[in-house]
Design a protein around this motif. Structure first.
Motif, PDB file in Angstrom:
ATOM      1  N   SER A  15      72.627   2.926   7.082  1.00  0.00           N
ATOM      2  CA  SER A  15      73.515   3.364   8.155  1.00  0.00           C
ATOM      3  C   SER A  15      74.564   2.307   8.505  1.00  0.00           C
ATOM      4  O   SER A  15      75.512   2.591   9.214  1.00  0.00           O
ATOM      5  CB  SER A  15      72.714   3.714   9.410  1.00  0.00           C
ATOM      6  N   HIS A  93      73.482   2.162  16.753  1.00  0.00           N
ATOM      7  CA  HIS A  93      74.549   2.448  15.797  1.00  0.00           C
ATOM      8  C   HIS A  93      75.866   2.504  16.555  1.00  0.00           C
ATOM      9  O   HIS A  93      75.911   2.925  17.703  1.00  0.00           O
ATOM     10  CB  HIS A  93      74.284   3.754  15.038  1.00  0.00           C
ATOM     11  N   THR A 113      72.268   8.510   9.813  1.00  0.00           N
ATOM     12  CA  THR A 113      73.480   7.836   9.341  1.00  0.00           C
ATOM     13  C   THR A 113      74.722   8.378  10.027  1.00  0.00           C
ATOM     14  O   THR A 113      74.744   9.538  10.435  1.00  0.00           O
ATOM     15  CB  THR A 113      73.619   8.000   7.806  1.00  0.00           C
ATOM     16  N   GLU A 119      80.540  12.141   2.912  1.00  0.00           N
ATOM     17  CA  GLU A 119      79.104  11.839   2.879  1.00  0.00           C
ATOM     18  C   GLU A 119      78.265  13.101   3.066  1.00  0.00           C
ATOM     19  O   GLU A 119      77.230  13.264   2.419  1.00  0.00           O
ATOM     20  CB  GLU A 119      78.737  10.807   3.964  1.00  0.00           C
ATOM     21  N   ARG A 155      83.608   8.679   8.059  1.00  0.00           N
ATOM     22  CA  ARG A 155      82.552   7.743   8.468  1.00  0.00           C
ATOM     23  C   ARG A 155      83.110   6.477   9.120  1.00  0.00           C
ATOM     24  O   ARG A 155      82.529   5.943  10.061  1.00  0.00           O
ATOM     25  CB  ARG A 155      81.705   7.364   7.250  1.00  0.00           C
TER      26      ARG A 155
END
Length: 179
Positions: A15, A93, A113, A119, A155
């Protein structure tokens, strides 16, 4: 060295919350080959300075009163002990806005993640329709704009989808940060 395991963040290397590093941990002084790069909420500046072991055993929290996920990210249905485990002893995160940590089956989900559409299509293709439904129904975005948002997911630059999975039923959940 084998990284400690985190029930609610099973792959912090994947991640991006933990990275390989030659840096010494500020708390224990050890160079263990990894350093935490996610958010840290504390009085002292602790960015990129704590090892995963000091997070896992709670010494980073007890030494600096540091937390790694805002307790406001959890709905009231998540047990207090779980909120403490995640906020005090689990890598967080990075998000663009405020964190959300979805619940499922009377527990918190596990963070998998951050993801963009690339992704999702590469690793989680079966979830693309569910993600689009989340955008339409949970975020109340009309279908044409929802499809556009889905295609714009990135991302690293945002907007970003954050993928979570229930530890009990295996169901996937999403949050999307549009910064």
């Amino acid at each position: 060295m084998t990284l400690p395991s985190f029930r609610y963040h099973p792959d912090p290397l994947g991640s991006g919350s933990i990275v390989e590093s030659a840096a010494a941990c500020l708390r224990c002084g050890e160079q263990r080959g990894y350093i935490y790069t996610g958010p840290v909420y504390a009085e002292e500046e602790l960015a990129d300075s704590l090892c995963p072991w000091c997070i896992a055993d709670g010494t980073a929290h007890s030494t600096y009163d540091a937390t790694f996920v805002d307790t406001e990210a959890f709905p009231s249905t998540v047990p207090a002990a779980t909120v403490s485990e995640i906020s005090e002893r689990t890598p967080g995160h990075a998000v663009w806005q405020s964190e959300e940590w979805p619940p499922c089956c009377n527990d918190a989900t596990a963070f998998i993640t951050p993801a963009g559409i690339a992704e999702i299509r590469k690793w989680f293709a079966a979830l693309e329709d569910s993600l689009l439904s989340h955008i339409v129904y949970n975020m109340s975005i009309p279908a044409p704009a929802a499809a556009q948002l889905l295609e714009s997911l990135d991302r690293d630059r945002g907007p970003t989808a954050y993928l979570f999975q229930c530890l009990h039923c295996g169901e996937y959940q999403f949050t999307i940060d549009t910064h």
